[in-house]
Write a protein that holds these residues in place. Structure first.
Motif, mmCIF file in Angstrom:
data_model
loop_
_atom_site.group_PDB
_atom_site.id
_atom_site.type_symbol
_atom_site.label_atom_id
_atom_site.label_comp_id
_atom_site.label_asym_id
_atom_site.label_seq_id
_atom_site.Cartn_x
_atom_site.Cartn_y
_atom_site.Cartn_z
ATOM 1 N N LYS A 1 37.074 45.738 32.300
ATOM 2 C CA LYS A 1 38.487 46.125 32.304
ATOM 3 C C LYS A 1 39.099 46.099 33.697
ATOM 4 O O LYS A 1 40.319 46.021 33.835
ATOM 5 C CB LYS A 1 38.667 47.499 31.666
ATOM 6 C CG LYS A 1 38.009 48.646 32.381
ATOM 7 C CD LYS A 1 38.213 49.943 31.594
ATOM 8 C CE LYS A 1 37.577 51.133 32.286
ATOM 9 N NZ LYS A 1 37.762 52.381 31.488
ATOM 10 N N ASP A 2 38.274 46.129 34.744
ATOM 11 C CA ASP A 2 38.799 46.020 36.111
ATOM 12 C C ASP A 2 39.247 44.604 36.424
ATOM 13 O O ASP A 2 39.968 44.383 37.409
ATOM 14 C CB ASP A 2 37.735 46.441 37.127
ATOM 15 C CG ASP A 2 37.457 47.934 37.092
ATOM 16 O OD1 ASP A 2 38.183 48.671 36.392
ATOM 17 O OD2 ASP A 2 36.486 48.373 37.758
ATOM 18 N N HIS A 3 38.814 43.642 35.611
ATOM 19 C CA HIS A 3 39.162 42.233 35.836
ATOM 20 C C HIS A 3 39.647 41.601 34.535
ATOM 21 O O HIS A 3 39.449 40.411 34.300
ATOM 22 C CB HIS A 3 37.949 41.487 36.392
ATOM 23 C CG HIS A 3 37.420 42.093 37.650
ATOM 24 N ND1 HIS A 3 38.004 41.913 38.876
ATOM 25 C CD2 HIS A 3 36.372 42.934 37.853
ATOM 26 C CE1 HIS A 3 37.333 42.588 39.797
ATOM 27 N NE2 HIS A 3 36.339 43.217 39.198
ATOM 28 N N PHE A 4 40.320 42.391 33.739
ATOM 29 C CA PHE A 4 40.814 41.973 32.426
ATOM 30 C C PHE A 4 41.668 40.712 32.543
ATOM 31 O O PHE A 4 42.564 40.622 33.374
ATOM 32 C CB PHE A 4 41.641 43.113 31.824
ATOM 33 C CG PHE A 4 42.295 42.803 30.518
ATOM 34 C CD1 PHE A 4 41.591 42.872 29.340
ATOM 35 C CD2 PHE A 4 43.640 42.442 30.467
ATOM 36 C CE1 PHE A 4 42.196 42.602 28.121
ATOM 37 C CE2 PHE A 4 44.260 42.170 29.267
ATOM 38 C CZ PHE A 4 43.535 42.246 28.082
ATOM 39 N N GLY B 1 40.025 38.922 42.288
ATOM 40 C CA GLY B 1 40.933 40.061 42.342
ATOM 41 C C GLY B 1 42.222 39.830 41.591
ATOM 42 O O GLY B 1 43.279 40.312 41.997
ATOM 43 N N ALA B 2 42.139 39.100 40.487
ATOM 44 C CA ALA B 2 43.351 38.678 39.780
ATOM 45 C C ALA B 2 43.453 39.354 38.426
ATOM 46 O O ALA B 2 43.513 38.709 37.388
ATOM 47 C CB ALA B 2 43.367 37.169 39.622
ATOM 48 N N PHE B 3 43.462 40.637 38.417
ATOM 49 C CA PHE B 3 43.573 41.422 37.198
ATOM 50 C C PHE B 3 44.786 40.995 36.371
ATOM 51 O O PHE B 3 45.895 40.872 36.887
ATOM 52 C CB PHE B 3 43.682 42.903 37.579
ATOM 53 C CG PHE B 3 44.026 43.824 36.443
ATOM 54 C CD1 PHE B 3 43.043 44.275 35.591
ATOM 55 C CD2 PHE B 3 45.337 44.240 36.240
ATOM 56 C CE1 PHE B 3 43.350 45.138 34.544
ATOM 57 C CE2 PHE B 3 45.658 45.103 35.199
ATOM 58 C CZ PHE B 3 44.660 45.548 34.342
ATOM 59 N N ASP B 4 44.549 40.708 35.079
ATOM 60 C CA ASP B 4 45.631 40.474 34.111
ATOM 61 C C ASP B 4 46.386 39.165 34.326
ATOM 62 O O ASP B 4 47.439 38.950 33.743
ATOM 63 C CB ASP B 4 46.620 41.645 34.159
ATOM 64 C CG ASP B 4 47.384 41.829 32.858
ATOM 65 O OD1 ASP B 4 46.853 41.448 31.801
ATOM 66 O OD2 ASP B 4 48.506 42.357 32.897
ATOM 67 N N THR C 1 36.721 38.148 45.906
ATOM 68 C CA THR C 1 37.135 37.209 46.942
ATOM 69 C C THR C 1 38.279 36.348 46.416
ATOM 70 O O THR C 1 38.161 35.726 45.362
ATOM 71 C CB THR C 1 35.976 36.312 47.385
ATOM 72 O OG1 THR C 1 34.897 37.132 47.835
ATOM 73 C CG2 THR C 1 36.405 35.384 48.514
ATOM 74 N N ALA C 2 39.402 36.332 47.133
ATOM 75 C CA ALA C 2 40.595 35.644 46.649
ATOM 76 C C ALA C 2 40.327 34.189 46.303
ATOM 77 O O ALA C 2 40.802 33.675 45.284
ATOM 78 C CB ALA C 2 41.710 35.755 47.687
ATOM 79 N N ASP C 3 39.567 33.500 47.153
ATOM 80 C CA ASP C 3 39.214 32.107 46.915
ATOM 81 C C ASP C 3 37.702 32.031 46.707
ATOM 82 O O ASP C 3 36.941 31.984 47.676
ATOM 83 C CB ASP C 3 39.634 31.240 48.098
ATOM 84 C CG ASP C 3 39.293 29.767 47.907
ATOM 85 O OD1 ASP C 3 38.767 29.419 46.825
ATOM 86 O OD2 ASP C 3 39.540 28.972 48.828
ATOM 87 N N PRO C 4 37.249 32.025 45.460
ATOM 88 C CA PRO C 4 35.795 32.021 45.227
ATOM 89 C C PRO C 4 35.081 30.837 45.848
ATOM 90 O O PRO C 4 33.882 30.902 46.095
ATOM 91 C CB PRO C 4 35.698 31.981 43.694
ATOM 92 C CG PRO C 4 37.000 32.491 43.198
ATOM 93 C CD PRO C 4 38.020 32.054 44.209
#
Length: 626
Positions: A498-501, A509-512, A571-574
């Motif tokens: 749910k932290d990364h739904f 870090g792009a939840f939702d 990480t913003a850019d995996p």
């Protein structure tokens, strides 16, 4: 997938081994029949035991896996290279690349790319797309043990998926036949039925859609989506994925953008029926969804008037109680051609076709002229000056005559991506009924009245009977599970889902972030037998990971497990932490039963297009039928 979100390389996922019997031939499981009474409930847990990494991020370097039991080799489509990577799987925990198949070189076709691969008893079949995708493609046959080219033949435009019949004598190719990006060339879609009993001289027959030309109005009335500009039925129907019955007599093909299946008689290479799939009512209990990526929360709820088009991509077939059932991953896909063509957005409708639009832009009471030159499809602009919502349907979010009001809000319907081509009221002749700005029907008006809004994909997987009638659908179960405390991410299962739904597969870090589009985006399917039960493995392209369901009873599937071996979610850019990021963007899946597995245990292999990795999972099971 919308073309804006498609993978950058030309290879498309096309060939996991789908029909249960075909799976057995290619390293899959059984004939789809339960082997006997089940003494106790089945428990399954996936465990990642190994993998192979290309070291290439976001370029579709690992898509479709296929397995040859005799040589214990994996064949994995590397779309970035336009080839097939050949991996030694004798030690499943440590796959090693030992070669590759390069059709462009072996067939002397510069610029050609391999889209799909399938294997049957040492024979490797690949689907080869021409350098210009609207040109005819080829099927090529190689020996698995030494990768020697045995034979090839011409097939339809853009062969996108390939599969063997259970006896290994016939190969089927789904020739998607997408138009050129500017829609100036639109080849016909088709299915090639290839006799490969003599691999040096394959014989091709074509199951085409020419018989349906002239029946477009009838097909549309039945629910088949035919809507390409200036396209007849044969051009507009785009085969995507194939499943074959256990006896090899019948094949079914997903026509993804058309929201339908084609049923094919293999012996005569004839399309015998088109089966429209209809839609899911997202206002009905059990079919809820999260429609916004911009409200900072999980908000799964019923939305009356919103209908999800199934638009399935991958499909498998299996047998239960003597009947064939079809299992689909309801990904969703929009046509979006010319989106990078400035002439199209400047108003030249002949230069493309984009059907996707946000609700908030479609139903702005001031009209959509302000979007012209930006993201207003010229075909839509030519129809009317704006769109309204029917208050009888959308009164729950504040719509009144002439003003959608609160329905446009970002945390209600505003952010949802839908197709503008459906849902508006029409006259008896099928032309758009016009309304004035007050919401009154008026032939002199310039507004469309939307009674329903149609979104892409059903955020689910479904089971259908052989005639395309819905038997079961997972409803809102995927999103509800990811929002629950029961769901965990990572190989150690220690990260709350749910932290990364509804996260994206190429961002951290792009939840939702995918709720406005197609949510978790189920895309890949593999079917196999474990301890007397029939299991479906569903790969989720965006959220990632694999769901496992027991589908032995088609009317009452049960979720058994979920494993997502992505490790880095922040990480913003995996791509900058690719070596440790884990597996992102499952594309194709293949199940390997215990009796064909290199180590005697059932395995699942997944190609991950974003991380460029091939993951090997052990299917740990207990209970069921020993």
């Amino acid at each position: 997938m919308t073309r804006a979100n498609r993978r950058p390389a030309p290879g498309r996922f096309a060939a996991a081994l789908v029909a249960t019997a075909a799976l057995a031939a290619c390293g899959g499981g059984g004939d789809g029949q339960p082997s006997g009474p089940v003494s106790q409930p089945l428990s399954v847990q996936l465990e990642k035991i190994g993998g192979y990494a290309t070291g290439q991020f976001g370029v579709s370097a690992a898509e479709i896996p296929a397995y040859d039991a005799a040589s214990r080799r994996l064949f994995v489509v590397n779309a970035q290279a336009g080839k097939v990577d050949v991996l030694d799987l004798r030690v499943p925990a440590q796959p090693v690349k030992i070669g590759e198949i390069d059709a462009a070189t072996s067939l002397a076709l510069p610029g050609a790319n391999i889209n799909s691969v399938a294997v049957h008893d040492g024979l490797v079949a690949v689907a080869v797309q021409a350098a210009t995708k609207t040109d005819p493609g080829r099927v090529a046959l190689y020996r698995a043990s030494d990768l020697v080219l045995l034979g090839s033949a011409s097939v339809g435009a853009q062969p996108d998926m390939i599969s063997f019949t259970p006896d290994g004598k016939t190969v089927l190719l789904a020739n998607e036949g997408e138009p050129s990006d500017d829609y100036q060339i639109d080849p016909e879609g088709s299915v090639s039925v290839v006799d490969v009993s003599q691999p040096a001289a394959p014989v091709v027959r074509t199951a085409g859609f020419g018989a349906f030309v002239g029946q477009e109005a009838t097909l549309r009335a039945q629910g088949v989506r035919l809507y390409g500009p200036n396209a007849n039925a044969a051009q507009d129907l785009e085969p995507e994925y194939i499943a074959v019955s256990a006896d090899g007599a019948t094949a079914w093909v997903t026509l993804q953008e058309n929201n339908a299946l084609a049923k094919i008689d293999v012996a005569s290479a004839t399309v015998t029926a088109l089966l429209p799939l209809g839609f899911k009512d997202h206002g009905a209990p059990g079919n809820e969804l999260d429609a916004s990526d911009n409200d900072g929360r999980i908000n799964i709820r019923g939305l009356p008037g919103v209908r999800g088009l199934y638009l399935p991509d991958a499909m498998g077939a299996y047998t239960a109680d003597g009947q064939t059932y079809l299992v689909t991953a309801n990904e969703g896909d929009a046509r979006a051609w010319g989106e990078d063509n400035s002439a199209y957005w400047a108003g030249d409708a002949s230069q493309g076709f984009v059907e996707e639009f946000r609700v908030k832009h479609l139903i702005n009471k001031s009209g959509w002229a302000g979007r012209a030159g930006d993201d207003l499809p010229p075909q839509l602009g030519a129809m009317a000056a704006g769109g309204l919502l029917n208050p009888a349907t959308f009164g729950y979010c504040g719509a009144v005559a002439g003003d959608p009001m609160g329905c446009r809000a970002d945390d209600v319907l505003g952010r949802l991506n839908i197709t503008w081509t459906m849902g508006y009221r029409t006259n008896p002749d099928g032309s758009p009924m016009m309304f004035d700005a007050t919401g009154t029907a008026n032939p002199a008006g310039n507004r469309l009245m939307y009674d329903q809004l149609y979104s892409y994909g059903a955020r689910s997987f479904s089971i259908w009977n052989a005639n395309g009638q819905l038997v079961w659908d997972s409803g809102a179960e995927f999103e509800k599970f990811f929002a629950s405390d029961a769901c965990r991410l990572g190989s150690a299962r220690n990260i709350p889902c749910k932290d990364h739904f509804n996260s994206g597969h190429d961002e951290g870090g792009a939840f939702d972030s995918r709720s406005d589009a197609k949510g978790p985006e189920p895309e890949g399917i593999a079917i196999g037998q474990v301890r007397g039960r029939t299991l479906a493995f569903i790969g989720l392209e965006r959220m990632g990971g694999v769901l496992v369901y027991d589908i032995t009873n088609p009317a009452a599937p049960q979720r058994l497990d979920y494993l997502n071996s992505r490790e880095d979610w922040t990480t913003a850019d995996p791509g900058t932490v690719l070596a440790t990021a884990g597996d992102l963007g499952p594309e194709g899946l293949v199940f390997i039963p215990a009796d064909r597995s290199p180590d005697g245990t059932p395995l699942l292999v997944v190609g991950n297009e974003v991380s460029g990795t091939t993951a090997v999972y052990r299917v740990n099971a207990s209970g069921g039928q020993p």
